[in-house]
Design an enzyme around this catalytic site. Structure first.
Site, mmCIF file in Angstrom:
data_model
loop_
_atom_site.group_PDB
_atom_site.id
_atom_site.type_symbol
_atom_site.label_atom_id
_atom_site.label_comp_id
_atom_site.label_asym_id
_atom_site.label_seq_id
_atom_site.Cartn_x
_atom_site.Cartn_y
_atom_site.Cartn_z
ATOM 1 N N GLU A 152 30.165 36.907 36.572
ATOM 2 C CA GLU A 152 31.172 37.972 35.405
ATOM 3 C C GLU A 152 32.183 37.335 35.565
ATOM 4 O O GLU A 152 32.753 37.238 34.622
ATOM 5 C CB GLU A 152 31.601 38.863 36.872
ATOM 6 C CG GLU A 152 29.953 39.623 37.354
ATOM 7 C CD GLU A 152 29.418 39.332 38.716
ATOM 8 O OE1 GLU A 152 29.375 38.137 38.631
ATOM 9 O OE2 GLU A 152 29.091 39.469 39.101
ATOM 10 N N ASN B 164 25.963 32.232 36.787
ATOM 11 C CA ASN B 164 27.105 31.414 38.017
ATOM 12 C C ASN B 164 27.073 30.163 37.573
ATOM 13 O O ASN B 164 25.845 29.731 37.394
ATOM 14 C CB ASN B 164 26.792 31.737 39.840
ATOM 15 C CG ASN B 164 25.234 32.113 39.728
ATOM 16 O OD1 ASN B 164 24.414 32.034 38.379
ATOM 17 N ND2 ASN B 164 25.191 32.384 40.664
ATOM 18 N N CYS C 132 31.333 40.602 43.233
ATOM 19 C CA CYS C 132 31.894 40.675 44.722
ATOM 20 C C CYS C 132 33.452 40.774 44.541
ATOM 21 O O CYS C 132 33.833 41.073 43.278
ATOM 22 C CB CYS C 132 31.873 38.948 44.890
ATOM 23 S SG CYS C 132 32.783 38.334 43.908
HETATM 24 N N1 THU Z 1 27.129 35.649 42.378
HETATM 25 C C1 THU Z 1 27.733 35.738 41.572
HETATM 26 O O1 THU Z 1 27.577 35.297 39.648
HETATM 27 N N2 THU Z 1 28.484 36.795 41.413
HETATM 28 C C2 THU Z 1 28.951 37.967 42.308
HETATM 29 O O2 THU Z 1 29.692 38.877 42.043
HETATM 30 C C3 THU Z 1 28.488 37.256 44.021
HETATM 31 C C4 THU Z 1 27.898 36.968 44.161
HETATM 32 C C5 THU Z 1 26.972 34.309 42.710
HETATM 33 C C6 THU Z 1 27.545 32.962 43.163
HETATM 34 C C7 THU Z 1 27.037 32.090 44.501
HETATM 35 O O3 THU Z 1 26.686 31.244 42.706
HETATM 36 C C8 THU Z 1 25.864 32.601 44.349
HETATM 37 O O4 THU Z 1 25.731 34.203 43.335
HETATM 38 C C9 THU Z 1 25.328 33.374 45.820
HETATM 39 O O5 THU Z 1 26.740 33.864 45.885
#
Ligand code: THU
Length: 135
Positions: free
Chosen positions: A54, A41, A91
């Protein structure tokens, strides 16, 4: 093989850029051509421009030539703001992209702090997916 990916995910978490949430996420994508792609992320001070691990990995796979339907496995590990490894599920936005880029038959592997893995098909995570056939 999944324990090898687990080890790689732990290392990959250090590449995550998440100064705002403190929640690091790492993802490894395995594709039908044998290709393996990584993503973390990457947050932004303009919060909505953040990209999830992802989707970062899948976008990299597509950039490298993987075609629609090519995504077979999605491996995910997270670390919270206390530094503890934690299981995270993709998510809703990532579920959409996983479904579309896997022809709706990917397996999602979500690891916890012990390396124990929970596996779900993308159909379990996103039933009745909108795959663009109606467009
Ligand atoms: N995040 C992801 O990288 N993948 C997900 O499926 C859920 C959320 C990240 C986005 C953000 O940087 C942090 O987790 C908190 O939401």
């Amino acid at each position: 093989m999944s324990q090898q990916y687990y080890k790689e995910l732990i290392q990959l978490l250090d590449q995550s850029y998440a100064p705002y949430s403190g929640f690091n996420v790492a993802s490894i994508i395995v594709c039908n051509d044998g290709g393996v792609y990584k993503g973390v992320n990457v947050e932004s001070a303009a919060y909505p421009t953040t990209i999830c691990a992802e989707r970062n990995a899948i976008h990299t796979a597509v950039t490298n030539g993987v075609k629609k339907g090519g995504v077979q496995e999605v491996h995910i590990l997270a670390r919270n703001d206390t530094g503890s490894l934690i299981r995270a599920f993709p998510c809703g936005s990532c579920r959409q992209v996983i479904a579309e880029q896997s022809s709706n038959d990917a397996i999602v592997y979500c690891y916890n702090e012990n390396g124990d893995v929970v596996m779900h098909t993308i159909v379990e995570l996103l039933p009745f997916a909108f795959l663009g056939d109606e467009l």
